[in-house]
Design an enzyme around this catalytic site. Structure first.
Site, PDB file in Angstrom:
ATOM      1  N   ARG A 182       9.185   8.372  14.612  1.00 48.32           N
ATOM      2  CA  ARG A 182       7.881   7.752  14.577  1.00 48.32           C
ATOM      3  C   ARG A 182       6.926   8.319  13.400  1.00 48.32           C
ATOM      4  O   ARG A 182       5.940   8.655  13.271  1.00 48.32           O
ATOM      5  CB  ARG A 182       6.943   8.183  15.856  1.00 48.32           C
ATOM      6  N   LYS A 204       3.020   1.361   0.666  1.00 46.00           N
ATOM      7  CA  LYS A 204       3.672   0.254   1.286  1.00 46.00           C
ATOM      8  C   LYS A 204       4.911   0.409   1.610  1.00 46.00           C
ATOM      9  O   LYS A 204       5.871   0.527   0.451  1.00 46.00           O
ATOM     10  CB  LYS A 204       3.012  -0.966   0.593  1.00 46.00           C
ATOM     11  N   GLU A 207       3.962  -5.707 -13.777  1.00 50.05           N
ATOM     12  CA  GLU A 207       3.080  -5.025 -12.684  1.00 50.05           C
ATOM     13  C   GLU A 207       2.093  -4.343 -13.635  1.00 50.05           C
ATOM     14  O   GLU A 207       0.900  -4.139 -13.355  1.00 50.05           O
ATOM     15  CB  GLU A 207       3.883  -4.119 -11.935  1.00 50.05           C
ATOM     16  N   LYS A 218      -4.107   1.882  -9.492  1.00 44.99           N
ATOM     17  CA  LYS A 218      -3.553   1.646  -8.370  1.00 44.99           C
ATOM     18  C   LYS A 218      -3.971   2.585  -7.459  1.00 44.99           C
ATOM     19  O   LYS A 218      -4.371   2.519  -6.091  1.00 44.99           O
ATOM     20  CB  LYS A 218      -1.861   1.880  -8.316  1.00 44.99           C
ATOM     21  N   GLU A 269      -5.300  -2.978   3.205  1.00 50.43           N
ATOM     22  CA  GLU A 269      -5.547  -4.115   2.403  1.00 50.43           C
ATOM     23  C   GLU A 269      -6.209  -5.087   3.348  1.00 50.43           C
ATOM     24  O   GLU A 269      -5.964  -6.200   3.974  1.00 50.43           O
ATOM     25  CB  GLU A 269      -4.132  -4.845   2.579  1.00 50.43           C
ATOM     26  N   ARG A 316      -7.385  -4.554  -2.029  1.00 52.63           N
ATOM     27  CA  ARG A 316      -5.989  -4.137  -2.488  1.00 52.63           C
ATOM     28  C   ARG A 316      -5.047  -5.525  -2.415  1.00 52.63           C
ATOM     29  O   ARG A 316      -4.162  -5.508  -3.013  1.00 52.63           O
ATOM     30  CB  ARG A 316      -5.521  -3.366  -1.246  1.00 52.63           C
ATOM     31  N   ASN A 356      -1.531  -8.027  -5.342  1.00 47.36           N
ATOM     32  CA  ASN A 356      -0.630  -9.187  -4.966  1.00 47.36           C
ATOM     33  C   ASN A 356      -0.780 -10.318  -5.756  1.00 47.36           C
ATOM     34  O   ASN A 356      -0.183 -11.393  -5.602  1.00 47.36           O
ATOM     35  CB  ASN A 356      -0.676  -9.722  -3.338  1.00 47.36           C
ATOM     36  N   HIS A 369       2.081 -12.835  -6.364  1.00 47.94           N
ATOM     37  CA  HIS A 369       3.277 -12.323  -5.573  1.00 47.94           C
ATOM     38  C   HIS A 369       3.682 -13.595  -4.290  1.00 47.94           C
ATOM     39  O   HIS A 369       4.659 -13.562  -4.083  1.00 47.94           O
ATOM     40  CB  HIS A 369       2.867 -11.215  -4.951  1.00 47.94           C
ATOM     41  N   HIS A 429       7.275 -14.034  -4.576  1.00 51.53           N
ATOM     42  CA  HIS A 429       8.011 -14.118  -3.303  1.00 51.53           C
ATOM     43  C   HIS A 429       8.811 -15.396  -2.949  1.00 51.53           C
ATOM     44  O   HIS A 429      10.008 -15.195  -2.482  1.00 51.53           O
ATOM     45  CB  HIS A 429       7.195 -13.465  -2.225  1.00 51.53           C
ATOM     46  N   HIS A 476      12.087  -8.702  -9.488  1.00 48.56           N
ATOM     47  CA  HIS A 476      10.767  -8.619  -8.515  1.00 48.56           C
ATOM     48  C   HIS A 476      10.017  -9.110  -9.882  1.00 48.56           C
ATOM     49  O   HIS A 476       9.011  -9.682  -9.836  1.00 48.56           O
ATOM     50  CB  HIS A 476      10.787  -7.549  -7.867  1.00 48.56           C
TER      51      HIS A 476
HETATM   52  P1  NAD Z   1      15.200  -1.505  -8.124  1.00 46.28           P
HETATM   53  O1  NAD Z   1      14.816  -0.620  -7.435  1.00 46.28           O
HETATM   54  O2  NAD Z   1      16.094  -2.635  -7.578  1.00 46.28           O
HETATM   55  O3  NAD Z   1      15.491  -0.964  -9.601  1.00 46.28           O
HETATM   56  C1  NAD Z   1      15.850  -1.843 -10.532  1.00 46.28           C
HETATM   57  C2  NAD Z   1      17.613  -1.648 -11.194  1.00 46.28           C
HETATM   58  O4  NAD Z   1      17.338  -0.446 -11.862  1.00 46.28           O
HETATM   59  C3  NAD Z   1      18.562  -1.104 -10.194  1.00 46.28           C
HETATM   60  O5  NAD Z   1      19.745  -1.678 -10.423  1.00 46.28           O
HETATM   61  C4  NAD Z   1      18.534   0.252 -10.220  1.00 46.28           C
HETATM   62  O6  NAD Z   1      19.854   0.894  -9.436  1.00 46.28           O
HETATM   63  C5  NAD Z   1      18.323   0.734 -11.478  1.00 46.28           C
HETATM   64  N1  NAD Z   1      17.692   2.090 -11.849  1.00 46.28           N
HETATM   65  C6  NAD Z   1      16.887   2.605 -11.376  1.00 46.28           C
HETATM   66  N2  NAD Z   1      16.321   3.489 -11.905  1.00 46.28           N
HETATM   67  C7  NAD Z   1      17.004   3.647 -12.889  1.00 46.28           C
HETATM   68  C8  NAD Z   1      17.261   4.615 -14.127  1.00 46.28           C
HETATM   69  N3  NAD Z   1      16.524   5.565 -14.424  1.00 46.28           N
HETATM   70  N4  NAD Z   1      18.155   4.447 -14.978  1.00 46.28           N
HETATM   71  C9  NAD Z   1      19.168   3.401 -15.042  1.00 46.28           C
HETATM   72  N5  NAD Z   1      19.081   2.457 -13.839  1.00 46.28           N
HETATM   73  C10 NAD Z   1      18.028   2.631 -13.079  1.00 46.28           C
HETATM   74  O7  NAD Z   1      13.975  -2.587  -8.585  1.00 46.28           O
HETATM   75  P2  NAD Z   1      12.346  -2.101  -9.086  1.00 46.28           P
HETATM   76  O8  NAD Z   1      12.069  -3.026 -10.165  1.00 46.28           O
HETATM   77  O9  NAD Z   1      12.294  -0.790  -9.457  1.00 46.28           O
HETATM   78  O10 NAD Z   1      11.600  -2.451  -7.614  1.00 46.28           O
HETATM   79  C11 NAD Z   1      11.519  -3.667  -7.159  1.00 46.28           C
HETATM   80  C12 NAD Z   1      11.191  -3.505  -5.628  1.00 46.28           C
HETATM   81  O11 NAD Z   1       9.984  -2.741  -5.599  1.00 46.28           O
HETATM   82  C13 NAD Z   1      11.175  -4.811  -4.870  1.00 46.28           C
HETATM   83  O12 NAD Z   1      11.730  -4.561  -3.620  1.00 46.28           O
HETATM   84  C14 NAD Z   1       9.639  -5.094  -4.688  1.00 46.28           C
HETATM   85  O13 NAD Z   1       9.402  -5.800  -3.632  1.00 46.28           O
HETATM   86  C15 NAD Z   1       9.164  -3.565  -4.569  1.00 46.28           C
HETATM   87  N6  NAD Z   1       7.751  -3.371  -4.950  1.00 46.28           N
HETATM   88  C16 NAD Z   1       7.219  -2.637  -3.664  1.00 46.28           C
HETATM   89  C17 NAD Z   1       5.743  -2.296  -3.841  1.00 46.28           C
HETATM   90  C18 NAD Z   1       5.067  -1.416  -2.989  1.00 46.28           C
HETATM   91  O14 NAD Z   1       3.749  -1.154  -3.115  1.00 46.28           O
HETATM   92  N7  NAD Z   1       5.658  -0.744  -2.187  1.00 46.28           N
HETATM   93  C19 NAD Z   1       5.020  -2.747  -5.120  1.00 46.28           C
HETATM   94  C20 NAD Z   1       6.131  -3.581  -6.146  1.00 46.28           C
HETATM   95  C21 NAD Z   1       7.255  -3.756  -5.883  1.00 46.28           C
HETATM   96  N1  GLY Z   2       1.982  -3.799  -4.701  1.00 43.83           N
HETATM   97  C1  GLY Z   2       1.112  -4.201  -3.759  1.00 43.83           C
HETATM   98  C2  GLY Z   2       0.402  -3.062  -2.979  1.00 43.83           C
HETATM   99  O1  GLY Z   2       0.775  -1.826  -3.058  1.00 43.83           O
HETATM  100  O2  GLY Z   2      -0.650  -3.239  -2.236  1.00 43.83           O
END
Ligand code: NAD
Ligand code: GLY
Length: 360
Positions: free
Chosen positions: A118, A140, A182, A224, A234, A238, A242, A245, A249, A262
């Site tokens: 939990r 998130k 972003e 942010k 949200e 907040r 999106n 998005h 998505h 993404h």
């Molecule tokens: P990712 O985590 O897939 O990373 C992108 C690529 O870069 C991967 O192949 C990874 O292995 C590689 N990589 C990472 N760091 C590296 C480095 N320093 N050197 C070389 N390669 C590296 O993708 P992302 O764009 O970082 O994240 C996308 C994800 O984030 C999606 O799932 C999206 O839904 C999520 N997201 C979440 C939020 C939130 O608020 N939680 C906000 C925006 C996006």
């Molecule tokens: N990336 C959307 C949020 O954090 O709310």
């Protein structure tokens, strides 16, 4: 090093932004008051950075889960691997999880931390531009479901975020551009001066100019942090994070996770949201032009791949967390620097946008 704070009362936490922060093990160690530590990373990032993170935990019970790379692995199965390891090691409620990687690892490890017994503490060490400017901040956490992105998850804040900008040196150019989507978002929804600055500095950012990148990361995190502090769960502002998005998505789910990055999907979706805003008389032609041009200059796609027709889009957009009782709600733009809250939109202008931006 710059330190920003996400002001959430008792759960307030720092975001450290700087170069070579992974070479300061005490920075990480001081946030971990447990002997039991599990690092979650992936096959690409772990060989590059895991040893440096591990230094902070000499003498502790340190374990690791290294997942395959990719959005396609942001799943319940991957979360189960993390739970399996935590249980195998009999890690208790005080155990700390460390998310080392991009947004996929951060979202997944955060979800595992929120759920294990939990809730156990976790720390974000984002290594992509996208994760440093967005996903590591704000709590998130989620995994994907085949029918919808981020559909299984929790709001769960980290203890701190350590954004070592030196890790961006190994990031592929395509991933850097994805992160810029972003970054541009913050300018569009609430920070018009930042949008102007991005127009003037996009080439420096693509050229990885350290000062320009530092400014972009810091300004994005500041935006942010302010939004999250004002509306953690949200219920209002907040949602504007999106922007684009819901369209994006649909691209990700519709084509299969990982086909379009993404950040690329966000760029496409934001251009669609801008087009729809214009059709609805909210956004000027001039602003739409500036938006599309900046994404293009950032080397991002602005139209979806032809596989997705309007019906496919609508089908996927029907699965979205902003929808209420089956009714689609979208964020629109009033001008550069101002977004609306999610609102219902008439079907015909939406279809026109989808036809304009895809296969008829
Ligand atoms: P990712 O985590 O897939 O990373 C992108 C690529 O870069 C991967 O192949 C990874 O292995 C590689 N990589 C990472 N760091 C590296 C480095 N320093 N050197 C070389 N390669 C590296 O993708 P992302 O764009 O970082 O994240 C996308 C994800 O984030 C999606 O799932 C999206 O839904 C999520 N997201 C979440 C939020 C939130 O608020 N939680 C906000 C925006 C996006
Ligand atoms: N990336 C959307 C949020 O954090 O709310």
């Amino acid at each position: 090093m710059k330190t920003l704070t996400v002001e959430l009362g008792e759960r307030r936490y720092p975001i450290y932004i700087g170069h070579n922060l992974l070479d300061q093990p005490e920075l990480l160690a001081r946030h971990v008051d447990s002997r039991q530590v599990l690092i979650v990373s992936n096959e690409t990032v772990a060989p590059l950075y895991l040893d440096r993170v591990a230094q902070a935990f000499a003498g502790r019970q340190l374990a690791q889960v290294i997942l395959p790379d990719g959005e396609a692995y942001k799943t319940m199965d991957s979360a189960m691997h993390v739970f399996d390891e935590l249980l195998r090691l009999k890690f208790s409620r005080g155990a700390h999880l460390i998310a080392l990687g991009g947004g996929v690892i951060g979202d997944l490890a955060g979800f595992a931390a929120a759920s294990y017994q939990r809730g156990v503490p976790f720390i974000q060490i984002p290594t992509t531009l996208l994760a440093q400017v967005d996903s590591s901040v704000g709590g998130k956490t989620a995994v994907n479901h085949p029918r919808g992105k981020n559909m299984i998850g929790a709001f769960y804040q980290p203890k701190c975020v350590i954004a070592d900008m030196a890790t961006l040196a190994t990031l592929a150019d395509r991933e850097l551009s994805a992160g810029l989507a972003e970054v541009i978002k913050y300018g569009l929804i609430r920070d018009p001066e930042f949008f102007d600055w991005l127009e003037a500095h996009i080439e420096s950012l693509l050229g990885r100019d350290p000062e320009a990148l530092a400014h972009a990361v810091e300004r994005s995190c500041r935006n942010k942090a302010e939004v999250v502090a004002a509306d953690e769960r949200e219920t209002g502002e907040r949602a504007t994070l999106n922007l684009g998005h819901t369209f994006g998505h649909a691209v990700e789910t519709g084509l299969g996770y990982g086909e379009v990055l993404h950040g690329e999907a966000v760029a496409i979706g934001t251009c669609q949201a801008a087009d729809l805003s214009r059709r609805l008389g909210r956004l000027s032609d001039g602003d739409v032009g500036r938006i599309v041009t900046l994404f293009q200059r950032a080397r991002l796609p602005v139209k979806p791949p032809p596989e997705l027709d309007a019906d496919a889009f609508l089908e996927h957009m029907a699965v979205d967390k902003k929808n209420v009782e089956g009714h689609l709600r979208l964020i629109l733009l009033e001008r550069i620097g101002r977004a609306t809250l999610p609102m219902p939109v008439a079907t015909e202008p939406l279809r026109q946008t989808l036809r304009e931006y895809g296969r008829n």
